[in-house]
Design an enzyme around this catalytic site. Structure first.
Site, short mmCIF file in Angstrom:
data_model
loop_
_atom_site.label_atom_id
_atom_site.label_comp_id
_atom_site.label_asym_id
_atom_site.label_seq_id
_atom_site.Cartn_x
_atom_site.Cartn_y
_atom_site.Cartn_z
N LYS A 134 0.86 -1.20 0.00
CA LYS A 134 0.00 0.00 0.00
C LYS A 134 0.89 1.24 0.00
CE LYS A 134 -3.98 1.93 2.55
NZ LYS A 134 -4.84 1.76 3.73
N SER A 163 -9.71 1.77 2.80
CA SER A 163 -8.82 2.51 1.94
C SER A 163 -7.77 1.65 1.22
CB SER A 163 -8.10 3.59 2.74
OG SER A 163 -7.28 2.99 3.71
N SER A 214 -9.97 -0.50 7.03
CA SER A 214 -9.35 -0.30 5.71
C SER A 214 -8.67 -1.52 5.11
CB SER A 214 -8.34 0.85 5.78
OG SER A 214 -9.01 2.08 5.67
#
Lengths: 473, 470
Positions: A62, A137, A161
């Site tokens: 990420k 996210s 997330s």
């Protein structure tokens, strides 16, 4: 089976050639990412194969986890050009385990969101339905794993997330106990809530990856110095005598009936396999969302203060006459650098911490947080784990909730309490809706009881076929 | 109108740790800009602070030395404000639960100045302004700072000065800080207000910044007293503001008003988990605290019979006081040592711009010199010259005396001969003496001393001359 479809444990077992593997994944990215848009940039492949338990396993990272000398932006314009001079602790651990850093993945800017639409680079698309969001996210990481563009991935979870996008994309997402994995090098959103965790194709890979990244880090005072067990030893198909708690507050109105049915079917399967369940109560659940949005935005408003155009990242190039002093430079850079949701959360957090409001908001939120934690402590006195849906619905349409932040915030309603309480949680696939969208099952356990999560998740997974389904791309 | 002055002081001192408060970077002064930085003290995204244990120890040590209550729960807070020298745009500090509180410092008058709190925080970097741009040096960023806040118990610039002097001395005695205002390892801000004599309520205060010496603090306070008194006498209201001391113009200038004051939005620092400090840890630090300056002065007066004045001067310099004690172990008359230290030795220290440790003068050698004077081997006058030679060469007094043949001559034959010469050459003085002018004899003694090149024992010479002129 194609190389890009393999799990990490298959790769390790079959001693797959790392060079061919990397090549296969890069080809896969070239083939499908034009449509999925999960990958922001490839990590340079130096051709070396590291030794270790994840030797040669391609992993997606990420974009809020610092990789040395590699652009790391949190999918924000304000971090334009930022190449950290250091590796996050988890990256060091991955390198030491021989993993192959494959790519950076898309996310909601600074992890602010539940759909990966709030990215400076544009939204990621759900591999099961390209019209829909992958969740967020960590939507880029979840979509990359779901679409076989990465063998496994790291995400971060502040209020759901990792778990919510795992649920939307039909993969396994684990949020470890707060303090289990070092946050050093994770660009902070809500420091007291953030945890890095694995997004994987199955439960075994999740345990493998947690084995590598977990552990005390002297560089992170909030990491906890307790021994890390071998999590693969909890991959046992056995739930006999397991006591499951079903919180009544989580089966509310507004929850999609198909989601509810899938979760109940899972609970009944576990019962059939020897587990027992009972209804429990987590009475402060309804305060979780407001509490979370005060704590998380307050911390975020302070954490994001450093993005000011002085040392690194974006400095506004607005005309000199518009920028006559330092304050103008701050304003212009932050105005240009942050997206809408980031600005909204900075303002919310700044407000909540302001003199005269602090007691009413932040301090009260901390007190409610304690109550929420106590709810779980109380519950875990009589049950081994708690099962809930991961999200009240399946993946929603791109653009469907962008104009209504509150309804967007509610898609994390079942995951947020976990972060407030600091406990671990996992989301695993538990079925599909009529429109072929995956449904996620959330399992929660006591602090540092990841082993219990793996045991339940593995037993369920090995008795079902959901995790073997692939989106057609 | 008669006003009472009310002053509170806020002192920041750098703690003498090898590494910074929350990272492993060196704290050494005067290095190349930004050479002592890392992701943590640069506030880079993703970096996290880890508390330096030594900084905590020095904080507790200070708190104990200032008679503070040490809180056994350590919690940090973030103080949020934007400034380019503050890389995270927040400072890790302590807000509602400072590590220590309720201490005091005693002034020579016996008055107690209470210390409200002392807490640990990190310093910011330094801005270097050029003509059309500013540069930032983050070497100082993250250095451990102790903020010591007094109660508004100080009523005059002189008291403020004494408070600061005593505070600095205590910090130096316990070795927690250099307290060097020039290097910025000690900084002081002052809050000052006036109220009508007898009033209970405090007047409107102003905050003074930018004083770079204790003298400047005193001058700035005095200026502010005059400014506020004049304003009040003219029926004006004092505006609560922050003012900068301009040392050149010797005035204070308003920097910002209360309305423009920051809202620091303090909240608990989530990156540093609060923890309990064990009593054991505190007790261990307590054992490290040496005798403090005031206790030492009392002991010098009581046990070593120094005058109050001498004792208080000697303790102002810890190294000198240590040296004094070393000497006193070797020699009984401490008063005599103190005379030498505060006289001839201090002159040498001043003229050579060195400290007592830097002089090549071992305590046993100084005592050796004093003993030569006691034995009348050398005169007081000659001894001072010998001292200079000793410091130059590092040799003992006896070595120099024998090398240079400086021993005092008491031999009556030799001195008698010189006395005869002096009598012969100074008939006027002889007459004056015989006419009853005692001073004339001293002149003749001086002449004999001169002839002996300072080696004659003046007491013996006096007796010989008296005998001869009877």
């Amino acid at each position: 089976m194609n190389l890009h479809e393999l799990t990490a444990h298959q790769i390790i077992k079959d001693k797959v050639n790392p060079r061919e593997l990397r090549k296969a994944l890069e080809e896969r990215i070239s083939a499908v990412d034009k449509r999925v848009k999960a990958v922001l940039r490839l990590c340079p492949d130096k051709g070396e194969v590291g030794k270790g338990v994840l030797s040669g396993v391609p992993i997606a990272i990420k974009d809020n986890i610092c990789i040395k000398d590699h652009l790391t932006t949190c999918a924000s314009h304000i971090l334009d050009g930022f190449k950290p001079p250091y590796d996050a602790t988890v990256i060091t651990k991955l390198r030491n385990a021989g993993a192959n850093l494959l790519c950076s993945t898309n996310m909601d800017e600074f992890a602010f969101g539940s759909s990966t639409e709030n990215s400076f680079y544009g939204p990621t698309h759900n591999p099961w339905d390209l019209e829909r969001v992958p969740g967020g996210s960590s939507g880029g990481s979840a979509a990359a794993v779901a679409s076989d563009q990465a063998t496994m991935a790291l995400g971060s979870d502040t209020g759901g997330s990792i778990r919510q996008p795992a649920s939307f994309c039909g993969v396994v997402g684990l949020k470890p106990t707060y303090g289990r994995v070092s946050r050093y090098g994770l660009i902070a959103f809500g420091s007291s809530l953030d945890q890095i965790g694995p997004l994987t194709k199955d439960v075994e890979d999740s345990a493998l990856l947690l084995n590598v990244i977990a552990g005390y880090d002297p560089n992170d005072s909030t990491s906890v110095d307790t021994p890390v067990p071998d999590y693969t030893k909890s991959l046992i198909k056995d739930v006999k005598g397991l006591k499951i708690g079903i919180p009544k507050e989580y089966f509310i109105e507004g929850i999609d009936k198909e989601v509810k049915d899938a979760v109940w079917a899972a609970i009944n399967l576990l019962k059939k396999l020897g587990a027992d369940y009972k209804e429990i109560s987590l009475p402060h659940t309804e305060y979780a969302v407001p509490t979370y949005y005060i704590v998380a935005t307050s911390e975020a408003s302070s954490n994001l203060a450093r993005f000011d155009g002085v040392q690194y990242g974006l400095r506004s190039k607005a005309a000199k006459k518009e920028i006559s002093d330092l304050i103008d430079m701050y304003f212009a850079s932050r105005e240009a650098g942050f997206g809408k949701e980031a600005k909204r959360r900075i303002m919310l957090g700044t407000y909540a911490l302001s003199s005269g409001y602090y007691e009413a908001y932040y301090l009260r939120a901390l007190k409610v947080r304690t109550l929420i934690k106590r709810d779980f402590d109380e519950a875990f006195k009589s049950v081994d784990c708690i099962i809930t849906p991961t999200s009240p619905t399946g993946a929603f349409k791109i653009g469907e909730k962008t104009e209504d932040p509150l309804s967007m915030y509610l898609s994390d309603i079942f995951t947020i309490s976990t972060n407030l309480a600091g406990i671990p949680g996992i989301s695993i696939p538990c079925g599909f809706m009529k429109n072929n969208l995956p449904v996620g099952l959330q399992i929660l356990a006591k602090p540092f009881a990841e082993e219990a999560l793996f045991k339940v998740a593995y037993t369920y997974e090995q008795n079902t076929e959901w995790h073997k389904q692939k989106p057609k791309l | 109108m008669q006003y009472e002055t009310v002053i509170g002081l806020e002192v920041h001192v750098h703690l003498k740790t090898k590494t910074k408060a929350f990272c492993g970077c060196s704290t050494e002064f005067g290095q190349d800009p930004n050479s002592q930085t890392c992701p943590v003290c640069l506030g880079l995204p993703g970096s996290l602070p880890v508390l330096n244990k030594r900084a905590l120890e020095l904080t507790i040590k200070t708190a104990l030395a200032l008679d503070c209550k040490v809180n056994n729960y350590l919690k940090f807070d973030r103080k949020n404000y934007y400034y380019p020298d503050l890389p995270k745009n927040y400072q890790i500090s302590q807000y509602d639960m400072p590590i220590s509180s309720n201490g005091f410092i005693i002034l020579s008058s016996g008055k107690k100045i209470k210390i409200r709190r002392a807490h640990l925080e990190e310093d910011a970097g330094k801005l270097i302004h050029e003509t059309d741009s500013s540069l930032v040096d983050y070497n100082r960023s993250g250095m451990p700072l102790l903020e010591i806040v007094s109660e508004p118990d100080i009523n005059s610039p002189d008291e403020a000065y004494e408070y600061l002097t005593n505070l600095k001395l205590i910090l130096q005695y316990i070795g927690v800080s250099d307290c060097d205002m020039e290097k910025g390892t000690l900084r002081c801000d002052a809050n000052i207000s006036l109220r009508k004599m007898g009033d209970k309520e405090l007047g409107v205060k102003t905050e003074l910044k930018n004083m770079n010496s204790f003298k400047a603090v005193k001058e700035a306070l005095q200026f502010e007293i005059n400014r506020q008194a004049e304003a009040l006498n003219n029926g004006e209201r004092i505006i609560q503001d922050t003012r900068l001391w301009d040392g050149q113009k010797e005035i204070t200038v308003s920097m910002r008003s209360k309305e423009e004051a920051h809202d620091y939005r303090y909240f608990p620092e989530p990156d540093l988990v609060p923890f309990s400090i064990e009593q054991n840890f505190i007790d261990q630090i307590k054992k490290e605290i040496p005798e403090l300056p005031q206790a030492r002065a009392s002991r010098f007066i009581k046990d070593l019979q120094l005058s109050e004045y001498d004792a208080n001067v000697i303790i102002q310099d810890k190294a000198l006081a240590d040296y004094f004690e070393e000497c006193a172990k070797l020699y009984k008359n401490a008063k005599n040592i103190s005379n030498w230290l505060l006289g001839a030795v201090s002159s040498e220290i001043n003229s050579r711009k060195a400290s007592i440790q830097e002089l090549k003068l071992k305590p046993e050698d100084l005592v050796g010199l004093i003993e030569e004077v006691d034995k009348a081997t050398v005169s007081n006058l000659a001894a001072k010259e010998i001292l200079t030679l000793m410091i130059d060469s590092g040799k003992s007094a006896s070595a120099i005396i024998s090398e240079k043949g400086l021993a005092q001559v008491s031999d009556e034959g030799e001195l008698g001969r010189l006395a005869d010469e002096a009598i012969k050459e100074n008939s006027k003085s002889v007459e004056d003496y015989k006419a009853g002018k005692e001073n004339a004899l001293m002149f003749l003694v001086g002449q004999v001393m001169k002839k002996s090149k300072g080696k004659a024992n003046p007491k013996v010479v006096g007796e010989i001359l008296r005998g001869k002129l009877k």
